[in-house]
Enzyme design. Structure first.
Site, PDB file in Angstrom:
ATOM      1  N   THR A 149      22.849  -0.733  -3.067  1.00 26.17           N
ATOM      2  CA  THR A 149      21.558  -1.037  -3.172  1.00 26.17           C
ATOM      3  C   THR A 149      20.917  -0.311  -4.592  1.00 26.17           C
ATOM      4  O   THR A 149      21.406   0.602  -4.825  1.00 26.17           O
ATOM      5  CB  THR A 149      20.459  -0.717  -1.895  1.00 26.17           C
ATOM      6  OG1 THR A 149      19.154  -0.938  -2.256  1.00 26.17           O
ATOM      7  CG2 THR A 149      20.754   0.801  -1.615  1.00 26.17           C
ATOM      8  N   ASP A 150      19.735  -0.781  -4.980  1.00 24.51           N
ATOM      9  CA  ASP A 150      19.275  -0.349  -6.240  1.00 24.51           C
ATOM     10  C   ASP A 150      18.508   1.214  -5.776  1.00 24.51           C
ATOM     11  O   ASP A 150      18.145   1.827  -6.699  1.00 24.51           O
ATOM     12  CB  ASP A 150      18.496  -1.242  -6.928  1.00 24.51           C
ATOM     13  CG  ASP A 150      17.384  -2.038  -6.199  1.00 24.51           C
ATOM     14  OD1 ASP A 150      17.129  -1.533  -5.023  1.00 24.51           O
ATOM     15  OD2 ASP A 150      16.293  -2.718  -6.659  1.00 24.51           O
ATOM     16  N   GLU A 151      18.125   1.111  -4.644  1.00 24.25           N
ATOM     17  CA  GLU A 151      17.223   2.168  -3.977  1.00 24.25           C
ATOM     18  C   GLU A 151      18.108   3.657  -4.264  1.00 24.25           C
ATOM     19  O   GLU A 151      17.237   4.661  -3.862  1.00 24.25           O
ATOM     20  CB  GLU A 151      16.631   1.948  -2.448  1.00 24.25           C
ATOM     21  CG  GLU A 151      16.298   0.779  -2.310  1.00 24.25           C
ATOM     22  CD  GLU A 151      15.208   0.659  -1.120  1.00 24.25           C
ATOM     23  OE1 GLU A 151      15.322   1.655  -0.322  1.00 24.25           O
ATOM     24  OE2 GLU A 151      14.964  -0.393  -1.021  1.00 24.25           O
ATOM     25  N   TYR A 186      16.857   5.742   4.566  1.00 26.60           N
ATOM     26  CA  TYR A 186      17.597   4.627   4.142  1.00 26.60           C
ATOM     27  C   TYR A 186      18.605   4.590   2.981  1.00 26.60           C
ATOM     28  O   TYR A 186      19.915   4.547   2.942  1.00 26.60           O
ATOM     29  CB  TYR A 186      17.135   3.266   4.246  1.00 26.60           C
ATOM     30  CG  TYR A 186      17.953   2.094   3.739  1.00 26.60           C
ATOM     31  CD1 TYR A 186      18.859   1.486   4.119  1.00 26.60           C
ATOM     32  CD2 TYR A 186      17.482   1.590   2.482  1.00 26.60           C
ATOM     33  CE1 TYR A 186      19.726   0.443   3.801  1.00 26.60           C
ATOM     34  CE2 TYR A 186      17.960   0.567   1.758  1.00 26.60           C
ATOM     35  CZ  TYR A 186      18.930  -0.120   2.286  1.00 26.60           C
ATOM     36  OH  TYR A 186      19.909  -1.002   1.613  1.00 26.60           O
ATOM     37  N   LYS A 210      22.632   5.337   2.073  1.00 25.77           N
ATOM     38  CA  LYS A 210      23.518   4.434   1.272  1.00 25.77           C
ATOM     39  C   LYS A 210      24.080   5.229  -0.232  1.00 25.77           C
ATOM     40  O   LYS A 210      25.226   4.885  -0.554  1.00 25.77           O
ATOM     41  CB  LYS A 210      22.733   3.265   0.723  1.00 25.77           C
ATOM     42  CG  LYS A 210      22.237   2.160   1.623  1.00 25.77           C
ATOM     43  CD  LYS A 210      23.129   1.410   2.357  1.00 25.77           C
ATOM     44  CE  LYS A 210      24.105   0.315   1.435  1.00 25.77           C
ATOM     45  NZ  LYS A 210      24.859  -0.604   2.064  1.00 25.77           N
TER      46      LYS A 210
HETATM   47  P1  NAD Z   1      20.847  -7.053   7.588  1.00 28.48           P
HETATM   48  O1  NAD Z   1      20.236  -5.916   8.291  1.00 28.48           O
HETATM   49  O2  NAD Z   1      20.202  -8.448   7.681  1.00 28.48           O
HETATM   50  O3  NAD Z   1      22.258  -7.207   8.114  1.00 28.48           O
HETATM   51  C1  NAD Z   1      23.048  -6.099   8.548  1.00 28.48           C
HETATM   52  C2  NAD Z   1      24.228  -6.613   9.536  1.00 28.48           C
HETATM   53  O4  NAD Z   1      25.041  -5.502   9.720  1.00 28.48           O
HETATM   54  C3  NAD Z   1      23.708  -7.145  10.789  1.00 28.48           C
HETATM   55  O5  NAD Z   1      24.436  -8.471  11.082  1.00 28.48           O
HETATM   56  C4  NAD Z   1      24.023  -5.959  11.794  1.00 28.48           C
HETATM   57  O6  NAD Z   1      24.430  -6.582  12.920  1.00 28.48           O
HETATM   58  C5  NAD Z   1      25.583  -5.392  11.057  1.00 28.48           C
HETATM   59  N1  NAD Z   1      25.576  -4.243  11.649  1.00 28.48           N
HETATM   60  C6  NAD Z   1      24.723  -3.362  11.664  1.00 28.48           C
HETATM   61  N2  NAD Z   1      25.340  -1.906  12.177  1.00 28.48           N
HETATM   62  C7  NAD Z   1      26.449  -2.353  12.382  1.00 28.48           C
HETATM   63  C8  NAD Z   1      27.679  -1.621  12.881  1.00 28.48           C
HETATM   64  N3  NAD Z   1      27.593  -0.435  13.273  1.00 28.48           N
HETATM   65  N4  NAD Z   1      28.773  -2.208  12.892  1.00 28.48           N
HETATM   66  C9  NAD Z   1      28.875  -3.408  12.683  1.00 28.48           C
HETATM   67  N5  NAD Z   1      28.069  -4.402  12.274  1.00 28.48           N
HETATM   68  C10 NAD Z   1      26.754  -3.714  12.158  1.00 28.48           C
HETATM   69  O7  NAD Z   1      21.045  -6.613   6.362  1.00 28.48           O
HETATM   70  P2  NAD Z   1      21.290  -7.294   4.622  1.00 28.48           P
HETATM   71  O8  NAD Z   1      19.709  -7.439   4.298  1.00 28.48           O
HETATM   72  O9  NAD Z   1      21.894  -8.561   4.966  1.00 28.48           O
HETATM   73  O10 NAD Z   1      21.996  -6.145   3.606  1.00 28.48           O
HETATM   74  C11 NAD Z   1      23.626  -6.266   3.998  1.00 28.48           C
HETATM   75  C12 NAD Z   1      23.901  -5.114   3.063  1.00 28.48           C
HETATM   76  O11 NAD Z   1      23.363  -5.244   1.649  1.00 28.48           O
HETATM   77  C13 NAD Z   1      23.471  -3.732   3.372  1.00 28.48           C
HETATM   78  O12 NAD Z   1      24.466  -3.040   3.190  1.00 28.48           O
HETATM   79  C14 NAD Z   1      22.319  -3.503   2.553  1.00 28.48           C
HETATM   80  O13 NAD Z   1      22.272  -1.976   2.304  1.00 28.48           O
HETATM   81  C15 NAD Z   1      22.684  -4.267   1.091  1.00 28.48           C
HETATM   82  N6  NAD Z   1      21.431  -4.587   0.443  1.00 28.48           N
HETATM   83  C16 NAD Z   1      20.678  -5.473   0.844  1.00 28.48           C
HETATM   84  C17 NAD Z   1      19.435  -5.665   0.056  1.00 28.48           C
HETATM   85  C18 NAD Z   1      18.401  -6.510   0.589  1.00 28.48           C
HETATM   86  O14 NAD Z   1      17.564  -6.886  -0.179  1.00 28.48           O
HETATM   87  N7  NAD Z   1      18.361  -7.012   1.760  1.00 28.48           N
HETATM   88  C19 NAD Z   1      19.437  -5.445  -1.125  1.00 28.48           C
HETATM   89  C20 NAD Z   1      20.278  -4.640  -1.798  1.00 28.48           C
HETATM   90  C21 NAD Z   1      21.527  -4.373  -0.879  1.00 28.48           C
HETATM   91  O1  DAU Z   2      16.014  -2.868  -3.202  1.00 27.23           O
HETATM   92  C1  DAU Z   2      16.860  -3.137  -2.432  1.00 27.23           C
HETATM   93  C2  DAU Z   2      16.235  -3.059  -0.918  1.00 27.23           C
HETATM   94  O2  DAU Z   2      15.204  -3.876  -0.653  1.00 27.23           O
HETATM   95  C3  DAU Z   2      17.344  -3.124   0.079  1.00 27.23           C
HETATM   96  O3  DAU Z   2      18.308  -2.208  -0.106  1.00 27.23           O
HETATM   97  C4  DAU Z   2      16.788  -2.929   1.534  1.00 27.23           C
HETATM   98  O4  DAU Z   2      17.900  -2.863   2.380  1.00 27.23           O
HETATM   99  C5  DAU Z   2      15.576  -3.971   1.561  1.00 27.23           C
HETATM  100  O5  DAU Z   2      15.119  -3.876   2.834  1.00 27.23           O
HETATM  101  C6  DAU Z   2      14.623  -3.913   0.617  1.00 27.23           C
HETATM  102  O6  DAU Z   2      14.000  -2.697   0.654  1.00 27.23           O
HETATM  103  P1  DAU Z   2      12.278  -2.794   0.525  1.00 27.23           P
HETATM  104  O7  DAU Z   2      11.822  -1.311   1.287  1.00 27.23           O
HETATM  105  O8  DAU Z   2      12.145  -2.752  -0.741  1.00 27.23           O
HETATM  106  O9  DAU Z   2      12.009  -3.998   1.431  1.00 27.23           O
HETATM  107  P2  DAU Z   2      10.748  -4.437   2.489  1.00 27.23           P
HETATM  108  O10 DAU Z   2      10.976  -5.989   2.471  1.00 27.23           O
HETATM  109  O11 DAU Z   2      10.790  -3.624   3.448  1.00 27.23           O
HETATM  110  O12 DAU Z   2       9.601  -4.121   1.527  1.00 27.23           O
HETATM  111  C7  DAU Z   2       9.168  -4.967   0.169  1.00 27.23           C
HETATM  112  C8  DAU Z   2       7.873  -4.140  -0.413  1.00 27.23           C
HETATM  113  O13 DAU Z   2       6.934  -4.647   0.564  1.00 27.23           O
HETATM  114  C9  DAU Z   2       8.041  -2.649  -0.308  1.00 27.23           C
HETATM  115  O14 DAU Z   2       7.050  -2.022  -1.471  1.00 27.23           O
HETATM  116  C10 DAU Z   2       7.039  -2.279   1.092  1.00 27.23           C
HETATM  117  C11 DAU Z   2       6.140  -3.510   1.078  1.00 27.23           C
HETATM  118  N1  DAU Z   2       5.818  -3.775   2.417  1.00 27.23           N
HETATM  119  C12 DAU Z   2       6.829  -4.131   3.369  1.00 27.23           C
HETATM  120  C13 DAU Z   2       6.437  -4.614   4.592  1.00 27.23           C
HETATM  121  C14 DAU Z   2       7.698  -4.751   5.528  1.00 27.23           C
HETATM  122  C15 DAU Z   2       4.314  -4.073   2.758  1.00 27.23           C
HETATM  123  O15 DAU Z   2       3.490  -3.853   1.942  1.00 27.23           O
HETATM  124  N2  DAU Z   2       4.095  -4.376   3.911  1.00 27.23           N
HETATM  125  C16 DAU Z   2       4.853  -4.737   4.967  1.00 27.23           C
HETATM  126  O16 DAU Z   2       4.741  -4.979   6.178  1.00 27.23           O
END
Ligand code: NAD
Ligand code: DAU
Length: 350
Positions: free
Chosen positions: A131-133, A156, A160
């Site tokens: 992730t970019d975080e 988190y 990562k």
């Molecule tokens: P998600 O939470 O939707 O899915 C995660 C999946 O991993 C789920 O299916 C869950 O059951 C599985 N999982 C969790 N713990 C596990 C374990 N111990 N063993 C096996 N499986 C397990 O997540 P996502 O948003 O699809 O993110 C996927 C990947 O991409 C993550 O590594 C996350 O850090 C990364 N990522 C997410 C975002 C985003 O915006 N969502 C952005 C950049 C990177």
């Molecule tokens: O940047 C990549 C990341 O983006 C991934 O690595 C993470 O897995 C993914 O969850 C996401 O993280 P964020 O914390 O940015 O996503 P989230 O959707 O939780 O929140 C987006 C923005 O919205 C953040 O600034 C917090 C705000 N927010 C979020 C929620 C859930 C609110 O204002 N209200 C809310 O209820």
């Protein structure tokens, strides 16, 4: 036939990656390993579950013995590792789960790959999805580059960042061929409604308040999930071993502006009078340690590997809202039971 293990394939991004690989590469066998936590849902993969080149395995990457046996039995050629605890808010209330899955789970996979590949790394790859975080938080200017020093701010992102360091360490120390990608915020179909966009769509549909953290001034860079899956495909096949690639949409939005676009899009699609959903906006207590701004510079993957996002944000948001409106049953299923407990705890005191 190449055997590819995709972890976390029942989750949001993982399910799009699994679908793309199963459909596009009939000569790969895709093994989807997922624990099926609250975020994992096999409904996401209904359309490909009977494909001859697809196998689902239920299991936990934290279980070292299980992972070692799985690798010994299947001798995968490559791993695309997405399984993770992925929600920042949950990491604030329960950091340990993040350390187990994101750090220990990743190292278990690296050890198992190292053991079965036995120093013969030809045509092998460990692809780590990050992730970019990990880069921390930006002020108004500048972008995250692949060379930006790590500065994670939440449990988190710290977990990562730690997993990224282990992946690089295993490359340097043992020679495991690895590649890492760091992507910005994804949105699109099948995202669990605890993240901003699906949570707000669900709340609009249920006429519940839209809880904006702080002043809504935090900035995120948004990428349509299918474009992330396409980028993973490109890096998997063309990326250079040992390299890191940033993935992003060059699409920055202040939360409050994005929320207004979302409200307008839903109102138009539901035939509501303009402004209806905006009345639900409610400013609540800020997220602890809330990162101000993320902005990815994705020039490297664009110039070196020829990837670019295919969708403009307005089109992506429109497709996303359509998907949630057309899949009410999916939304109702995932928001019953445990989701209600989570929601009550997360927002009760804000
Ligand atoms: P998600 O939470 O939707 O899915 C995660 C999946 O991993 C789920 O299916 C869950 O059951 C599985 N999982 C969790 N713990 C596990 C374990 N111990 N063993 C096996 N499986 C397990 O997540 P996502 O948003 O699809 O993110 C996927 C990947 O991409 C993550 O590594 C996350 O850090 C990364 N990522 C997410 C975002 C985003 O915006 N969502 C952005 C950049 C990177
Ligand atoms: O940047 C990549 C990341 O983006 C991934 O690595 C993470 O897995 C993914 O969850 C996401 O993280 P964020 O914390 O940015 O996503 P989230 O959707 O939780 O929140 C987006 C923005 O919205 C953040 O600034 C917090 C705000 N927010 C979020 C929620 C859930 C609110 O204002 N209200 C809310 O209820």
């Amino acid at each position: 036939m190449k055997k590819i293990l995709i972890t976390g394939g029942a989750g949001f991004i993982g399910s799009h990656v699994v679908r793309l690989f199963v459909n596009k590469y009939p000569d790969y066998h895709i093994y989807n390993l997922d624990k099926l936590t609250y975020a994992g849902n096999l409904e996401n993969l209904k359309d490909i579950e009977d494909a001859p080149n697809y196998t689902f395995i239920k299991g936990d990457i934290v279980d070292e013995k299980f992972i070692n046996e799985l690798f010994a039995k299947n001798e995968f050629d490559a791993v695309i590792h997405l399984a993770a605890e992925s929600h920042v808010d949950r990491s604030i209330t329960n950091p340990m789960e993040f350390i187990y899955t994101n750090v220990v789970g990743t190292v278990n996979l690296l050890n198992a790959a190292r053991f079965v590949w036995k120093d013969d790394f030809s045509d092998k790859l460990f692809y780590h999805v990050s992730t970019d975080e990990v880069y921390g938080s930006l002020d108004e200017g500048g972008f995250f580059l692949e060379t930006t020093p790590y500065d994670p701010q939440s449990p988190y992102s710290a977990s990562k960042a730690s997993s990224d360091h282990f992946v690089r360490a295993y490359h340097n120390t043992y020679g495991i061929p690895v590649v890492i990608t760091n992507c910005s915020n994804n949105y699109g179909p099948n995202q669990f409604p605890e993240k901003l966009i699906p949570l707000f769509i669900n709340n609009i549909l249920n006429k519940k308040p839209l809880p904006v953290y702080g002043k809504g001034e935090n900035v995120r860079d948004w990428l349509y999930v299918v474009d992330h899956a396409r980028a993973i495909d490109v890096v998997f096949h063309k990326g250079k071993t040992g390299e890191t690639y940033n993935i992003g949409g060059f699409n920055e939005w202040k939360n409050i502006d994005l929320i207004k676009v979302l409200c307008k899009t839903v109102d138009e699609k539901l035939g509501n009078p303009p402004g209806t959903s905006e009345t639900l906006i409610t400013y609540v207590k800020d997220r602890a340690g809330h990162d101000l701004r993320y902005a990815i510079d994705a020039t490297k993957i664009m110039n070196e590997l020829g990837w670019k996002p295919s969708l403009q944000f307005e089109e992506g948001i429109s497709k996303t809202v359509d998907w949630y409106l057309e899949n009410k049953e999916w939304l109702d299923n995932v928001t019953s039971g445990a989701y209600q407990d989570y929601y009550e705890k997360q927002y009760r005191t804000r």
